[in-house]
Design an enzyme around this catalytic site. Sequence first.
Site, PDB file in Angstrom:
ATOM      1  N   ARG A 198       6.672   9.916  -1.696  1.00  0.00           N
ATOM      2  CA  ARG A 198       7.797   9.098  -2.161  1.00  0.00           C
ATOM      3  C   ARG A 198       8.832   9.907  -2.916  1.00  0.00           C
ATOM      4  O   ARG A 198      10.020   9.678  -2.818  1.00  0.00           O
ATOM      5  CB  ARG A 198       7.303   7.990  -3.100  1.00  0.00           C
ATOM      6  N   HIS A 245       3.288   1.726   2.279  1.00  0.00           N
ATOM      7  CA  HIS A 245       2.119   2.113   3.081  1.00  0.00           C
ATOM      8  C   HIS A 245       2.333   1.712   4.542  1.00  0.00           C
ATOM      9  O   HIS A 245       2.058   2.489   5.454  1.00  0.00           O
ATOM     10  CB  HIS A 245       0.855   1.415   2.566  1.00  0.00           C
ATOM     11  N   SER A 256       1.670   0.601  -5.986  1.00  0.00           N
ATOM     12  CA  SER A 256       0.664  -0.456  -6.191  1.00  0.00           C
ATOM     13  C   SER A 256       0.522  -0.807  -7.671  1.00  0.00           C
ATOM     14  O   SER A 256       0.372  -1.973  -8.038  1.00  0.00           O
ATOM     15  CB  SER A 256      -0.687  -0.009  -5.627  1.00  0.00           C
ATOM     16  N   LYS A 313      -8.895   6.231 -10.705  1.00  0.00           N
ATOM     17  CA  LYS A 313      -8.404   4.877 -10.991  1.00  0.00           C
ATOM     18  C   LYS A 313      -9.594   3.934 -11.110  1.00  0.00           C
ATOM     19  O   LYS A 313     -10.190   3.546 -10.107  1.00  0.00           O
ATOM     20  CB  LYS A 313      -7.478   4.395  -9.868  1.00  0.00           C
TER      21      LYS A 313
HETATM   22  O1  PNS Z   1      -3.635   5.859  -3.028  1.00  0.00           O
HETATM   23  P1  PNS Z   1      -4.234   6.974  -3.863  1.00  0.00           P
HETATM   24  O2  PNS Z   1      -5.004   6.403  -5.027  1.00  0.00           O
HETATM   25  O3  PNS Z   1      -3.227   8.000  -4.291  1.00  0.00           O
HETATM   26  O4  PNS Z   1      -5.282   7.711  -2.885  1.00  0.00           O
HETATM   27  C1  PNS Z   1      -6.103   8.747  -3.377  1.00  0.00           C
HETATM   28  C2  PNS Z   1      -7.296   8.944  -2.441  1.00  0.00           C
HETATM   29  C3  PNS Z   1      -8.093   7.632  -2.321  1.00  0.00           C
HETATM   30  C4  PNS Z   1      -6.800   9.353  -1.065  1.00  0.00           C
HETATM   31  C5  PNS Z   1      -8.183  10.062  -3.059  1.00  0.00           C
HETATM   32  O5  PNS Z   1      -8.606   9.678  -4.342  1.00  0.00           O
HETATM   33  C6  PNS Z   1      -9.395  10.363  -2.193  1.00  0.00           C
HETATM   34  O6  PNS Z   1      -9.288  11.134  -1.249  1.00  0.00           O
HETATM   35  N1  PNS Z   1     -10.543   9.738  -2.540  1.00  0.00           N
HETATM   36  C7  PNS Z   1     -11.804   9.947  -1.810  1.00  0.00           C
HETATM   37  C8  PNS Z   1     -12.691  10.938  -2.555  1.00  0.00           C
HETATM   38  C9  PNS Z   1     -12.255  12.376  -2.253  1.00  0.00           C
HETATM   39  O7  PNS Z   1     -12.301  12.836  -1.132  1.00  0.00           O
HETATM   40  N2  PNS Z   1     -11.842  13.092  -3.325  1.00  0.00           N
HETATM   41  C10 PNS Z   1     -11.409  14.459  -3.227  1.00  0.00           C
HETATM   42  C11 PNS Z   1      -9.901  14.564  -3.090  1.00  0.00           C
HETATM   43  S1  PNS Z   1      -9.385  16.241  -2.918  1.00  0.00           S
END
Ligand code: PNS
Length: 159
Positions: free
Chosen positions: A91, A17, A128, A41
């Site tokens: 990645r 990150h 993570s 998650k």
């Molecule tokens: O590190 P991650 O878990 O891969 O990140 C995923 C994240 C937090 C970026 C994604 O779940 C997210 O955007 N969450 C906020 C809610 C949202 O906007 N959801 C729609 C995604 S298209």
Amino acid sequence: MRTVVFPGSFDPFHNGHLEVVERAASLFDEVVVAALRNPQKSDPLFTLEERQEMIRESVTHLQSVTITAVTKLLVDVARDVGAHAIVKGLRAVSDFENELQMAQMNRQLSGVETIFIPTSSRSSFIASRLLREVARFGGDVSSFVPVPVAARLVKQFRE
Ligand code: PNS
């Protein structure tokens, strides 16, 4: 002023990150790191506030980086902070399918573009989920995370 938002669950924030933040900061005027809820998650290790604090402590060398932690749609965060684009790290090919889908959804929802930064091979295996697992069983993850995060992980699993 070109601002980008770098979202993630950051549970915890790691060197992969950090690499993306540093590279985004070299390309754009301002980078907003957004610790968000990933509804896929459940049961996070750290609260959003703890994640925000760890990220803040890990990016003190980067003047153009700010941090937010909210439970909101990413496109709303991007609008609120005036971001011109979303930045994501890639990645491996295995990341691509899900990231592409989210990028397409976010563009449909708000018109915001997503820019992908491929992580270096040095960071590409760091995840993570693996760090939580290794740390939980007492393994040393200090070479994969910023110093403030390593300290919090040790504390978290000692208590
Ligand atoms: O590190 P991650 O878990 O891969 O990140 C995923 C994240 C937090 C970026 C994604 O779940 C997210 O955007 N969450 C906020 C809610 C949202 O906007 N959801 C729609 C995604 S298209």
